[in-house]
Design an enzyme around this catalytic site. Structure first.
Site, mmCIF file in Angstrom:
data_model
loop_
_atom_site.group_PDB
_atom_site.id
_atom_site.type_symbol
_atom_site.label_atom_id
_atom_site.label_comp_id
_atom_site.label_asym_id
_atom_site.label_seq_id
_atom_site.Cartn_x
_atom_site.Cartn_y
_atom_site.Cartn_z
ATOM 1 C CG ASP A 11 -24.889 -8.857 -10.181
ATOM 2 O OD1 ASP A 11 -24.342 -9.435 -11.130
ATOM 3 O OD2 ASP A 11 -24.314 -8.630 -9.099
ATOM 4 C CG ASP A 15 -25.630 0.646 -1.740
ATOM 5 O OD1 ASP A 15 -26.280 -0.076 -2.533
ATOM 6 O OD2 ASP A 15 -25.231 0.231 -0.637
ATOM 7 C CG LEU A 20 -29.994 -15.276 -7.317
ATOM 8 C CD1 LEU A 20 -28.813 -15.529 -6.383
ATOM 9 C CD2 LEU A 20 -30.820 -16.549 -7.484
ATOM 10 C CD GLU A 67 -33.933 -3.753 -8.551
ATOM 11 O OE1 GLU A 67 -33.987 -2.589 -8.134
ATOM 12 O OE2 GLU A 67 -33.659 -4.722 -7.815
ATOM 13 C CG ASP A 68 -30.874 -0.908 -8.497
ATOM 14 O OD1 ASP A 68 -31.331 -2.067 -8.653
ATOM 15 O OD2 ASP A 68 -30.231 -0.579 -7.486
HETATM 16 P P1 IMP Z 1 -29.052 -9.682 -8.045
HETATM 17 O O1 IMP Z 1 -29.981 -10.332 -7.075
HETATM 18 O O2 IMP Z 1 -27.706 -10.324 -8.079
HETATM 19 O O3 IMP Z 1 -29.633 -9.510 -9.439
HETATM 20 O O4 IMP Z 1 -28.703 -8.247 -7.481
HETATM 21 C C1 IMP Z 1 -29.606 -7.230 -7.515
HETATM 22 C C2 IMP Z 1 -29.376 -6.237 -6.389
HETATM 23 O O5 IMP Z 1 -28.025 -6.234 -5.921
HETATM 24 C C3 IMP Z 1 -29.641 -4.874 -6.947
HETATM 25 O O6 IMP Z 1 -30.952 -4.485 -6.695
HETATM 26 C C4 IMP Z 1 -28.620 -4.005 -6.257
HETATM 27 O O7 IMP Z 1 -29.157 -3.496 -5.053
HETATM 28 C C5 IMP Z 1 -27.487 -4.934 -5.907
HETATM 29 N N1 IMP Z 1 -26.406 -4.846 -6.899
HETATM 30 C C6 IMP Z 1 -26.071 -5.749 -7.850
HETATM 31 N N2 IMP Z 1 -25.029 -5.344 -8.571
HETATM 32 C C7 IMP Z 1 -24.678 -4.132 -8.061
HETATM 33 C C8 IMP Z 1 -23.645 -3.175 -8.399
HETATM 34 O O8 IMP Z 1 -22.835 -3.330 -9.322
HETATM 35 N N3 IMP Z 1 -23.609 -2.056 -7.621
HETATM 36 C C9 IMP Z 1 -24.479 -1.821 -6.606
HETATM 37 N N4 IMP Z 1 -25.446 -2.673 -6.267
HETATM 38 C C10 IMP Z 1 -25.544 -3.825 -6.986
HETATM 39 MG MG MG Z 2 -27.635 -2.369 -2.808
#
Ligand code: IMP
Ligand code: MG
Length: 183
Positions: free
Chosen positions: A103, A159, A106, A99-100
């Protein structure tokens, strides 16, 4: 919609490339003698996955899981939709999710639960970036590239409204608050 964004480089192409090689070495070591499936999460992980697999020594298959999360432009809501499923069965296989960015966690929490219900032999996680926030400090990541500041990042697959994925470096983007609140 236009962005009046300004980019500030957080990780250079060179820094990313040397860390990706280190991660590949660790993965190759740990999976020595095993065949395993690397699952890239689309779209964000496509650049990282492409660079990572080219440095893996071993017997791997590649697959992808397409997801989209609903909600505001830059905040994850935890509501995840699988837009394109795996093509390979993962039951009784060793699986490494790529995974990239982590954050809120979730998205990955949902995906790991979904994949683990398919009964793989093992399920590990490789994440290039983890945002430095207290909420996910306990989220277990087997292979982590970098901890990064809690800012909105673009480039190297990441992105903002589908732009900037092609940048070879990772940058923080200054967002116009008025655009964000329109999400
Ligand atoms: P989470 O569910 O909040 O952990 O977010 C994960 C997903 O949100 C990642 O797979 C990204 O696609 C997107 N994301 C979270 N933070 C960033 C950011 O800083 N830049 C771009 N995409 C983000
Ligand atoms: Mg995204």
């Amino acid at each position: 919609m236009k962005t009046k964004g300004k980019l500030e480089i957080i990780l250079t192409e060179k820094e990313i490339s040397s860390r990706v090689k280190e991660l590949a070495r660790a993965i190759s070591n740990d999976y020595q003698g095993k065949s395993f499936i690397m699952v890239g999460i689309l779209k964000g992980a496509f650049v990282f996955m492409a660079d990572l697999v080219r440095h893996i020594k071993g017997d791997i298959s590649c697959d992808f899981l397409g997801v989209s999360s609903y909600g505001a432009l830059t905040k994850s809501t935890g509501v995840v939709k699988i837009t394109s499923d795996l093509t390979l069965p993962i039951k009784d296989r060793d699986v490494l999710v790529v995974e990239d960015i982590l954050d809120t966690g979730l998205t990955l929490k949902y995906l790991l639960e979904n994949l683990s219900s398919r009964n793989p032999t093992s399920l590990k996680l490789c994440v290039l970036l983890r945002k430095d926030i207290p909420e996910t400090r306990d989220f277990h990541v087997d292979y982590l590239g970098f901890t990064v500041p809690n800012r909105f990042l673009v480039g190297y697959g990441l992105d903002y409204q589908e732009r900037y994925r092609h940048l070879p470096y990772i940058a923080a983007i200054q967002l116009d608050e008025s655009l964000e609140s329109q999400g």
